[in-house]
Write an enzyme that holds these catalytic residues in place. Structure first.
Site, PDB file in Angstrom:
ATOM      1  N   CYS A   1     -10.941   3.008   0.363  1.00  0.00           N
ATOM      2  CA  CYS A   1      -9.266   3.014   0.190  1.00  0.00           C
ATOM      3  C   CYS A   1      -9.159   2.881   1.782  1.00  0.00           C
ATOM      4  O   CYS A   1      -9.720   2.374   2.896  1.00  0.00           O
ATOM      5  CB  CYS A   1      -9.331   4.290   0.979  1.00  0.00           C
ATOM      6  N   THR A   2      -8.076   1.669   1.746  1.00  0.00           N
ATOM      7  CA  THR A   2      -8.094   0.804   2.863  1.00  0.00           C
ATOM      8  C   THR A   2      -6.664   1.185   4.377  1.00  0.00           C
ATOM      9  O   THR A   2      -7.390   0.559   4.958  1.00  0.00           O
ATOM     10  CB  THR A   2      -6.483  -0.378   2.411  1.00  0.00           C
TER      11      THR A   2
ATOM     12  N   CYS B   1      -4.873  -1.088  -1.205  1.00  0.00           N
ATOM     13  CA  CYS B   1      -4.675  -0.170  -1.867  1.00  0.00           C
ATOM     14  C   CYS B   1      -5.732  -0.031  -3.137  1.00  0.00           C
ATOM     15  O   CYS B   1      -5.659   0.080  -4.604  1.00  0.00           O
ATOM     16  CB  CYS B   1      -3.198   0.708  -2.115  1.00  0.00           C
ATOM     17  N   ASN B   2      -6.621   1.126  -3.014  1.00  0.00           N
ATOM     18  CA  ASN B   2      -7.592   1.369  -3.753  1.00  0.00           C
ATOM     19  C   ASN B   2      -7.261   2.160  -4.868  1.00  0.00           C
ATOM     20  O   ASN B   2      -7.865   1.678  -6.292  1.00  0.00           O
ATOM     21  CB  ASN B   2      -8.978   1.607  -3.189  1.00  0.00           C
ATOM     22  N   THR B   3      -6.448   3.378  -4.435  1.00  0.00           N
ATOM     23  CA  THR B   3      -6.079   3.809  -5.460  1.00  0.00           C
ATOM     24  C   THR B   3      -5.011   3.556  -6.353  1.00  0.00           C
ATOM     25  O   THR B   3      -5.061   3.623  -7.578  1.00  0.00           O
ATOM     26  CB  THR B   3      -5.540   5.055  -4.882  1.00  0.00           C
TER      27      THR B   3
ATOM     28  N   TYR C   1      -0.387   8.118  -2.083  1.00  0.00           N
ATOM     29  CA  TYR C   1      -1.256   8.202  -3.761  1.00  0.00           C
ATOM     30  C   TYR C   1      -2.838   9.046  -4.164  1.00  0.00           C
ATOM     31  O   TYR C   1      -2.090   9.236  -5.564  1.00  0.00           O
ATOM     32  CB  TYR C   1      -0.870   6.676  -3.618  1.00  0.00           C
ATOM     33  N   GLY C   2      -3.245   9.337  -3.399  1.00  0.00           N
ATOM     34  CA  GLY C   2      -4.508   9.751  -3.698  1.00  0.00           C
ATOM     35  C   GLY C   2      -3.977  10.516  -4.453  1.00  0.00           C
ATOM     36  O   GLY C   2      -5.128  11.764  -4.841  1.00  0.00           O
TER      37      GLY C   2
ATOM     38  N   ASP D   1       0.989  -1.171   0.392  1.00  0.00           N
ATOM     39  CA  ASP D   1       0.495   0.280  -0.245  1.00  0.00           C
ATOM     40  C   ASP D   1       0.765   0.846   0.266  1.00  0.00           C
ATOM     41  O   ASP D   1       2.033   1.124  -0.498  1.00  0.00           O
ATOM     42  CB  ASP D   1      -0.679  -0.254   1.220  1.00  0.00           C
TER      43      ASP D   1
HETATM   44  N1  DGL Z   1      -4.971   3.202   1.356  1.00  0.00           N
HETATM   45  C1  DGL Z   1      -4.895   3.431  -0.121  1.00  0.00           C
HETATM   46  C2  DGL Z   1      -5.843   3.043  -0.974  1.00  0.00           C
HETATM   47  O1  DGL Z   1      -6.602   2.188  -0.425  1.00  0.00           O
HETATM   48  C3  DGL Z   1      -3.546   4.820  -0.781  1.00  0.00           C
HETATM   49  C4  DGL Z   1      -4.255   6.156   0.055  1.00  0.00           C
HETATM   50  C5  DGL Z   1      -3.159   7.221  -0.466  1.00  0.00           C
HETATM   51  O2  DGL Z   1      -2.229   7.228  -0.148  1.00  0.00           O
HETATM   52  O3  DGL Z   1      -4.076   8.073  -0.531  1.00  0.00           O
HETATM   53  O4  DGL Z   1      -6.454   3.944  -1.741  1.00  0.00           O
END
Ligand code: DGL
Length: 269
Positions: A190-191, A80-82, A49-50, A17
């Site tokens: 988002c995780t 990680c969803n993103t 990452y968002g 992630d």
């Molecule tokens: N945990 C991540 C997700 O599921 C990333 C969040 C991020 O870094 O912005 O989207």
């Protein structure tokens, strides 16, 4: 180019992630598949990452995936969803081991919502992603599905400020207007967000449903391992190794706090 790694069923499952969010998935995997060895990478140096571009996220995902392959990972969980919406398709084209991603539980949420009003809490990069928007359109049916980006939340969680008044205030800012509109089902897209589920519950109250994805991801991983004869046959408890691209004492403490066991945080790469 598809790599052809020679993996065996005792090799580790790799999970990553942008930070500590994926630990919410890793915990579930560790609980349901206790004999598996796990490798966890947090790309904290590049979190969140968002607010990054799709190209940047794809580049990070590729680099981390190849590092896992060099360590004989038998499967990769993009926790990680993103990263899933931005990079999983190209990752699956490039590598031949099973790749499992996280997808928000929109379909079950729509089925459960009494008011037919669902909100999905996501990062900005997920909210703007076409793959994600198509998924939402596909499962919305007769319900209103509201996409709510939550900028700033991942940063607070990464700074170990998840129990701060600042975090509660930010969450209230995102959640209250949705509650006022009659949303009765929230999908955590988002995780990182399951790590603040306590505060979300407090703001939303007992009558609201909160959907997570850790269990469906674990079940999908289990199916993929079985399909490829990759379930670890050992009856010993597996090991979990943790890595971060921004190693520090604060990170070490944050990981230990979330994992609820003493652990050694190593430097990635
Ligand atoms: N945990 C991540 C997700 O599921 C990333 C969040 C991020 O870094 O912005 O989207």
């Amino acid at each position: 180019m598809k790599s052809k790694p020679q993996t065996t069923n005792t090799d580790p499952i790799a999970i990553f992630d942008s930070g500590v969010g994926g630990l919410s998935i890793a915990q579930c995997i560790n609980h349901h598949l206790p004999n598996e060895n796990l490798l966890y990478v947090a790309d904290t140096l590049h979190a969140p990452y968002g607010d990054k571009t799709a190209e940047f996220i794809q580049q990070r995902v590729n680099e981390i995936a190849y590092w896992f392959i060099e360590r004989n990972a038998k499967a990769i969980v993009v926790a990680c969803n993103t990263a899933t919406v931005n990079a999983i398709d190209q990752l699956r084209k490039n590598i031949s081991i099973p790749v499992i991603g996280v997808e928000p539980a929109i379909k079950p949420a729509v089925n459960l919502s009494k008011n037919k009003k669902v909100a999905i809490l996501v990062t900005k990069a997920t909210a703007e992603n076409q793959r994600f928007l198509t998924l939402v359109a596909q499962y919305s049916h007769n319900s209103e599905v509201i996409i709510q980006p939550c900028p700033g939340l991942v940063e607070l969680i990464e700074q170990d400020k998840k129990n701060s008044p600042e975090c509660e205030l930010l969450l209230s800012k995102y959640l209250q207007p949705l509650l006022d509109k009659g949303v009765d089902t929230f999908v955590l897209g988002c995780t990182h967000y399951p790590l603040v589920k306590g505060i979300i519950n407090k703001i939303c109250g007992a009558n609201v449903i909160i959907m997570e994805t850790a269990l469906p991801v674990t079940e999908q991983l289990q199916r993929q391992l079985a399909l490829h004869n990759l379930i670890n046959p050992s009856d010993k408890i597996g090991t979990t190794r943790f890595y971060s691209s921004k190693h520090s004492d604060m990170q070490q403490a944050l990981f230990t706090h979330i994992w609820q066991q003493s652990l050694q945080l190593n430097s990635y790469p």
